[in-house]
Design a protein around this motif. Structure first.
Motif, PDB file in Angstrom:
ATOM      1  N   ALA A 453      44.482  36.277  36.824  1.00  0.00           N
ATOM      2  CA  ALA A 453      44.615  36.695  35.441  1.00  0.00           C
ATOM      3  C   ALA A 453      45.946  37.600  35.314  1.00  0.00           C
ATOM      4  O   ALA A 453      46.253  38.491  35.957  1.00  0.00           O
ATOM      5  CB  ALA A 453      43.455  37.514  34.940  1.00  0.00           C
ATOM      6  N   THR A 454      46.803  37.150  34.194  1.00  0.00           N
ATOM      7  CA  THR A 454      47.882  38.208  33.787  1.00  0.00           C
ATOM      8  C   THR A 454      47.221  39.084  32.652  1.00  0.00           C
ATOM      9  O   THR A 454      46.822  38.714  31.789  1.00  0.00           O
ATOM     10  CB  THR A 454      48.982  37.268  33.226  1.00  0.00           C
ATOM     11  N   VAL A 455      47.334  40.322  33.101  1.00  0.00           N
ATOM     12  CA  VAL A 455      46.837  41.298  32.186  1.00  0.00           C
ATOM     13  C   VAL A 455      48.028  42.223  31.462  1.00  0.00           C
ATOM     14  O   VAL A 455      48.965  42.327  32.356  1.00  0.00           O
ATOM     15  CB  VAL A 455      45.750  42.063  32.773  1.00  0.00           C
ATOM     16  N   LEU A 456      48.126  42.407  30.225  1.00  0.00           N
ATOM     17  CA  LEU A 456      48.846  43.652  29.837  1.00  0.00           C
ATOM     18  C   LEU A 456      48.194  44.995  29.858  1.00  0.00           C
ATOM     19  O   LEU A 456      47.344  45.247  29.012  1.00  0.00           O
ATOM     20  CB  LEU A 456      49.359  43.057  28.521  1.00  0.00           C
ATOM     21  N   MET A 480      48.749  42.600  43.059  1.00  0.00           N
ATOM     22  CA  MET A 480      49.191  42.754  41.805  1.00  0.00           C
ATOM     23  C   MET A 480      50.658  42.223  42.016  1.00  0.00           C
ATOM     24  O   MET A 480      51.374  42.698  42.841  1.00  0.00           O
ATOM     25  CB  MET A 480      49.200  43.995  41.352  1.00  0.00           C
ATOM     26  N   LEU A 481      51.114  41.214  41.253  1.00  0.00           N
ATOM     27  CA  LEU A 481      52.313  40.694  41.207  1.00  0.00           C
ATOM     28  C   LEU A 481      52.986  41.207  39.785  1.00  0.00           C
ATOM     29  O   LEU A 481      52.438  40.851  38.751  1.00  0.00           O
ATOM     30  CB  LEU A 481      52.430  39.009  41.229  1.00  0.00           C
ATOM     31  N   ASP A 482      54.200  41.345  39.651  1.00  0.00           N
ATOM     32  CA  ASP A 482      54.991  41.681  38.397  1.00  0.00           C
ATOM     33  C   ASP A 482      55.572  40.416  37.922  1.00  0.00           C
ATOM     34  O   ASP A 482      55.442  39.347  38.797  1.00  0.00           O
ATOM     35  CB  ASP A 482      55.912  42.724  38.561  1.00  0.00           C
ATOM     36  N   ASP A 483      56.246  40.446  36.793  1.00  0.00           N
ATOM     37  CA  ASP A 483      56.790  39.099  36.316  1.00  0.00           C
ATOM     38  C   ASP A 483      58.064  38.653  37.116  1.00  0.00           C
ATOM     39  O   ASP A 483      58.577  37.421  36.910  1.00  0.00           O
ATOM     40  CB  ASP A 483      57.306  39.344  34.964  1.00  0.00           C
ATOM     41  N   LYS A 484      58.499  39.592  38.244  1.00  0.00           N
ATOM     42  CA  LYS A 484      59.417  38.983  38.968  1.00  0.00           C
ATOM     43  C   LYS A 484      59.057  38.363  40.117  1.00  0.00           C
ATOM     44  O   LYS A 484      59.657  38.239  41.260  1.00  0.00           O
ATOM     45  CB  LYS A 484      60.664  40.019  39.198  1.00  0.00           C
ATOM     46  N   GLY A 485      57.709  38.198  40.259  1.00  0.00           N
ATOM     47  CA  GLY A 485      57.114  37.910  41.549  1.00  0.00           C
ATOM     48  C   GLY A 485      56.964  39.037  42.651  1.00  0.00           C
ATOM     49  O   GLY A 485      56.785  38.591  43.792  1.00  0.00           O
ATOM     50  N   VAL A 497      50.999  42.426  34.291  1.00  0.00           N
ATOM     51  CA  VAL A 497      50.676  42.044  36.023  1.00  0.00           C
ATOM     52  C   VAL A 497      49.848  40.995  35.976  1.00  0.00           C
ATOM     53  O   VAL A 497      48.914  40.665  35.407  1.00  0.00           O
ATOM     54  CB  VAL A 497      50.359  43.176  36.721  1.00  0.00           C
ATOM     55  N   GLU A 498      50.134  40.166  37.070  1.00  0.00           N
ATOM     56  CA  GLU A 498      49.287  39.219  37.692  1.00  0.00           C
ATOM     57  C   GLU A 498      48.390  39.835  38.671  1.00  0.00           C
ATOM     58  O   GLU A 498      48.815  40.061  39.599  1.00  0.00           O
ATOM     59  CB  GLU A 498      49.875  37.940  38.229  1.00  0.00           C
ATOM     60  N   ILE A 499      47.272  39.594  38.568  1.00  0.00           N
ATOM     61  CA  ILE A 499      45.934  40.223  39.308  1.00  0.00           C
ATOM     62  C   ILE A 499      45.246  39.076  39.964  1.00  0.00           C
ATOM     63  O   ILE A 499      44.812  38.133  39.219  1.00  0.00           O
ATOM     64  CB  ILE A 499      45.119  41.415  38.814  1.00  0.00           C
ATOM     65  N   THR A 500      44.790  39.486  41.187  1.00  0.00           N
ATOM     66  CA  THR A 500      43.729  38.802  41.799  1.00  0.00           C
ATOM     67  C   THR A 500      42.588  39.421  42.251  1.00  0.00           C
ATOM     68  O   THR A 500      42.636  40.764  42.305  1.00  0.00           O
ATOM     69  CB  THR A 500      44.272  37.895  43.028  1.00  0.00           C
ATOM     70  N   GLY A 501      41.348  38.984  42.536  1.00  0.00           N
ATOM     71  CA  GLY A 501      40.451  39.778  42.915  1.00  0.00           C
ATOM     72  C   GLY A 501      39.060  39.849  42.008  1.00  0.00           C
ATOM     73  O   GLY A 501      38.105  40.255  42.290  1.00  0.00           O
ATOM     74  N   LEU A 502      39.332  39.025  40.504  1.00  0.00           N
ATOM     75  CA  LEU A 502      38.168  39.024  39.825  1.00  0.00           C
ATOM     76  C   LEU A 502      37.038  37.848  40.172  1.00  0.00           C
ATOM     77  O   LEU A 502      37.440  36.836  40.729  1.00  0.00           O
ATOM     78  CB  LEU A 502      38.605  38.607  38.100  1.00  0.00           C
ATOM     79  N   SER A 503      35.873  38.105  39.615  1.00  0.00           N
ATOM     80  CA  SER A 503      34.780  37.098  39.785  1.00  0.00           C
ATOM     81  C   SER A 503      34.926  35.891  39.349  1.00  0.00           C
ATOM     82  O   SER A 503      34.439  34.715  39.549  1.00  0.00           O
ATOM     83  CB  SER A 503      33.379  37.805  39.713  1.00  0.00           C
ATOM     84  N   GLU A 504      35.756  35.684  38.198  1.00  0.00           N
ATOM     85  CA  GLU A 504      35.918  34.870  37.396  1.00  0.00           C
ATOM     86  C   GLU A 504      37.258  34.620  36.407  1.00  0.00           C
ATOM     87  O   GLU A 504      37.714  35.835  36.298  1.00  0.00           O
ATOM     88  CB  GLU A 504      34.776  34.109  36.390  1.00  0.00           C
ATOM     89  N   ALA A 505      37.664  33.678  35.921  1.00  0.00           N
ATOM     90  CA  ALA A 505      38.777  33.859  35.152  1.00  0.00           C
ATOM     91  C   ALA A 505      38.477  34.020  33.730  1.00  0.00           C
ATOM     92  O   ALA A 505      37.985  33.409  33.072  1.00  0.00           O
ATOM     93  CB  ALA A 505      39.616  32.401  34.972  1.00  0.00           C
ATOM     94  N   PRO A 506      38.827  35.461  33.175  1.00  0.00           N
ATOM     95  CA  PRO A 506      38.303  35.806  31.971  1.00  0.00           C
ATOM     96  C   PRO A 506      39.413  35.000  30.819  1.00  0.00           C
ATOM     97  O   PRO A 506      40.391  34.481  31.185  1.00  0.00           O
ATOM     98  CB  PRO A 506      38.666  37.470  31.878  1.00  0.00           C
TER      99      PRO A 506
END
Ligand code: GDP
Length: 758
Positions: A453-456, A480-485, A497-506
């Motif tokens: 998920a990309t979150v602001l 966590m990845l920023d917009d420059k990868g 930022v793009e985050i991983t680790g969530l149980s589903e895609a919100p």
């Protein structure tokens, strides 16, 4: 004082013992039988109830006091209702206790209680008193009270002042003040037990305020606090928090905690005016050597730097995406760059974008694009913009217009500087030193990484390892990845930022919170899942003309928002003016958006988020819009004549909408070929796309979303045979009664009128 037995009093009051006993039971007294002697406070209750119920005066002489039973202020309806049964003996059992009144203090108690020998007259000026005394209290009643003036001074300025006329009680024995927690609402019985008094004591205090409430009834905090205070307790408000309120830290930041944050910007405008090109130009002008060789990762948002300040851009241009996010409650953007091509001008989607931005309270910076092109005329654009409420700065308004070329990369920096200027004026701030909160921009399921998920981040700082809840998704931030990868460990306000680790895609537009308590987080998520399931079954609550009047009456609707779509601009304006004139004291009719052309999905989206009704003239919803309106419960009304629309909406506002005939679309057929048949007219070869087309249904011919004709079929054939009906997936030939202007690509819409029961 003389003893009064139940049956004696019942007789005087024209009622029976059973009813009196029942009445007292409601207030917590157990009376054995009709021979029981009534206590002082029981008499109080009975008299109070009768005082409030009876529209007549009953003198009760021999019980050691004179009771004038006379009504407290009554509502006209109640007066009317009671007048009809005025002369019959009244049974108390029929008399419900007075409902709890929200604001008892405002209520004007108009009777003077004569059952006590002393009325504390000090608190009443004479004028007030006249007003308080009912007309049927004798002159010397007042005089007697006036004589007492000066006596019995006591300083009880809490409850008594608000009661205006209240009996003086024995001076209270000063006790240690007891702390009492009172929630928003509390039952009389519960309040009594928290204060540590009997329920009847509370009930009596309530009566003195003009409120009749039985033990089980609930009263509001303000009243309860007044009573508790008067009974010598120290009141504290009990705040009951829901799980979500406990979990999500939404406390306000103090001014000292706030720090500047960069603006979040979205690009909007008409198709082909250069939104995508502008976003690309912004991104590329801004790549510095230090930023990973300029390779930008697509995460749905990116940041650019200008003069050591940063701006966050959402990558999906257009107001559709923006409003779709807003429909989920997201308020993620601060500034909209409105792109208008200098060689084209203000177009329908430009106006839509303006209205969508205004509805969201977002600042607009205009980018007049394509100034490199021949025929570019920035001044004409500015002129057009003024007609839509955007007055350029140089003409005395407050809209900043910047002339740019996305293609030639002219003045992109100038545009960004203006964005920063607007941001500065907005004084955008956040507190980086708390748990993060923000909005989900987009999300997807990645084969290798799972839900991404990309979150602001909008407030606070998000860190790797944080527990995050977003909609019905929960999990620890794994990476966590920023917009420059680039892998980063933490992200502050306005950082995407793009985050991983969530149980589903919100869902995009969902709010996210970093939380402390994982167990509570999981329970909230479970609860939300359950709730979402239930919601899907529940009826929608969008405004419709059918329930408009009821909702106006209930005070739920104060603005009637309308979106007008028509075949020509002239109609849009005419309708806007006529509709807005319907505004009255209760409802303001407001056309929040008007435009030419078919009703689109983005119209429905705007209607949904702004709780608006869509009114169409000689236009139809496109397929996506129709389905979306149905799903979201948005009321879409189609008319051929402006007058009919005005009449129907006016009737709906007055609650006089006739049981209407609602049209039901039976099906659509696309015209694939046309033939001239001499003596008959033009015949169309069609293909039925959905539903059915019947010989005797009404039809309309729709060209590019605009209704060009409405009438009847003259013929309906399969090959050479006349048929009654043609189903989806079949071809047919048809002719329209008295109408020959049909073309390939037109759509024949079949419909019938069905009566809608109100
Ligand atoms: P969008 O639909 O609003 O995203 O528009 P695009 O960015 O796709 O641009 C539409 C067309 O206009 C493309 O062919 C672009 O190359 C062109 N275009 C965009 N900006 C400019 C400009 O500043 N000058 C010129 N001459 N063409 C432009």
């Amino acid at each position: 004082m003389t003893k009064v037995r139940v049956h004696e009093l019942a007789k005087v009051l024209d009622t029976n013992s059973k009813d009196l006993i029942a009445l007292l039971a409601e207030y917590g007294y157990v009376i054995k039988n009709h021979m029981s002697v009534l206590e002082e406070d029981q008499l109080d209750i009975i008299f109070e109830v009768f005082t409030q119920r009876f529209d007549k005066t009953v003198e009760i002489p021999n019980f050691g006091r004179t009771q004038v039973v006379t009504p407290v202020e009554q509502t006209p309806q109640k007066r009317k209702a009671e007048a009809t049964k005025k002369d019959e003996p009244q049974a108390i059992a029929e008399v419900e206790p007075e409902p709890v009144i929200d604001e008892p203090i405002k209520r004007k108690v108009r009777h003077v209680d004569t059952r006590q020998t002393v009325v504390d007259i000090n608190k009443l000026d004479t004028e007030k008193l006249e007003e308080l005394v009912p007309t049927n209290v004798s002159e010397d009643g007042i005089k007697k009270q006036k004589l007492k003036k000066g006596a019995n001074r006591h300083k009880d300025n809490t409850l008594s002042n608000k009661m205006k006329a209240q009996p003086v009680k024995e001076p209270k024995v000063k006790k240690e003040k007891k702390k009492v927690l009172i929630p928003d609402e509390i039952s009389v019985g519960e309040l009594a037990s928290r204060i540590g008094v009997s329920p009847t004591e509370v009930i009596k205090k309530l009566m003195a305020l003009g409120i009749m409430a039985a033990i089980s009834q609930t009263i509001e905090y303000d009243v309860a606090a007044l009573i508790a205070d008067d009974l010598g307790a120290e009141v504290e408000k009990e705040i009951i928090l829901s799980d979500e309120e406990i979990l999500f830290d939404d406390h306000e930041d103090t001014p000292e905690e706030l720090e500047h944050r960069s603006p979040v910007v979205v690009v909007m405008g008409h198709v082909d005016h250069g939104k995508t090109s502008l976003l690309d130009a912004i991104r590329s002008t801004n790549v510095t050597d230090t930023e990973a060789g300029g390779i930008t990762q697509h995460i749905g948002a990116h940041r650019v730097r200008i003069h050591d300040k940063k701006i966050t851009f959402l990558d999906t241009p257009g107001h559709e995406a923006f409003t779709a996010m807003r429909a989920r409650g997201a308020q993620a953007t601060d500034i909209a760059i409105l792109v208008v091509a200098a060689d084209d001008g203000v177009m329908p989607q430009t106006i839509e974008a303006i209205n969508h931005a205004k509805a969201a309270n977002v600042s607009i910076v205009v980018a007049i694009n394509k100034i490199d092109k021949e025929g570019a005329n920035p001044d004409r654009i500015k002129q057009d913009l003024t007609e839509h409420g955007l007055i350029p700065e140089e003409w005395g308004g407050d809209t900043i217009c910047v002339e740019v070329s996305a293609k030639q990369k002219i003045n992109i920096e100038g545009l960004l500087e203006m964005v920063l200027l607007v941001a500065e004026i907005r004084d955008l701030k956040a507190n980086p030193n708390r748990r993060a909160k923000g909005t989900v921009i987009e999300s997807r399921l990645d084969k290798g990484r799972g839900p991404v998920a990309t979150v602001l981040v909008q407030n606070g700082t998000l860190k790797v390892g944080d527990i995050v809840v977003a909609g019905t998704a929960i999990g620890h931030v794994r990476a966590m990845l920023d917009d420059k990868g680039k892998n980063i460990k933490k992200a502050g306000p306005s950082v995407p930022v793009e985050i991983t680790g969530l149980s589903e895609a919100p869902d995009g537009g969902e709010l996210f919170y970093a939380v402390k308590d994982e167990r509570l987080g999981k329970s909230v998520v479970e609860h939300r899942k359950q709730h979402a399931k239930e919601e899907r079954f529940k009826a929608h609550t969008a405004v419709t003309l059918d329930d408009l009047f009821d909702r106006i009456k209930e005070g739920q609707v104060k603005d009637l928002n309308i979106i007008v779509k028509a075949d020509v601009q002239g109609s849009v304006e005419a309708v806007r003016q006529s509709l807005e004139k319907l505004s009255n004291e209760e409802v303001r009719v407001k056309v929040i958006h008007g435009g030419v052309g078919a009703i689109s999905e983005s119209d429905v989206m705007l209607a949904y988020t702004s709780n608006a009704i869509i009114v169409g003239f000689n236009v139809r919803p496109d397929a996506g819009a129709a389905a979306s309106a149905e799903r979201q419960g948005v009321d879409v009304r189609m008319y051929r004549v402006i007058y009919n629309a005005i009449e129907e909406i006016e009737a709906a506002m007055k609650g006089m909408l006739e049981p209407t005939f609602r049209e039901e679309v039976t099906g659509h057929a696309e015209i694939r070929q046309t033939f001239r048949v001499s003596g008959v007219g033009t015949i169309a070869g069609c293909y039925v796309q959905d539903g059915t087309l019947s010989r005797n249904t009404q039809v309309r011919i729709v060209r590019d979303g605009i209704v060009i004709h409405e009438g009847k079929l003259a013929s309906l054939k399969r090959f050479k045979d006349d048929v009654k009906e043609v189903n989806t997936g079949y071809e047919c030939g048809l002719g329209i009664e008295n109408f020959n202007d049909i073309k390939e690509g037109d759509v024949v819409e079949g419909f019938k009128m069905v009566e809608v029961a109100k």
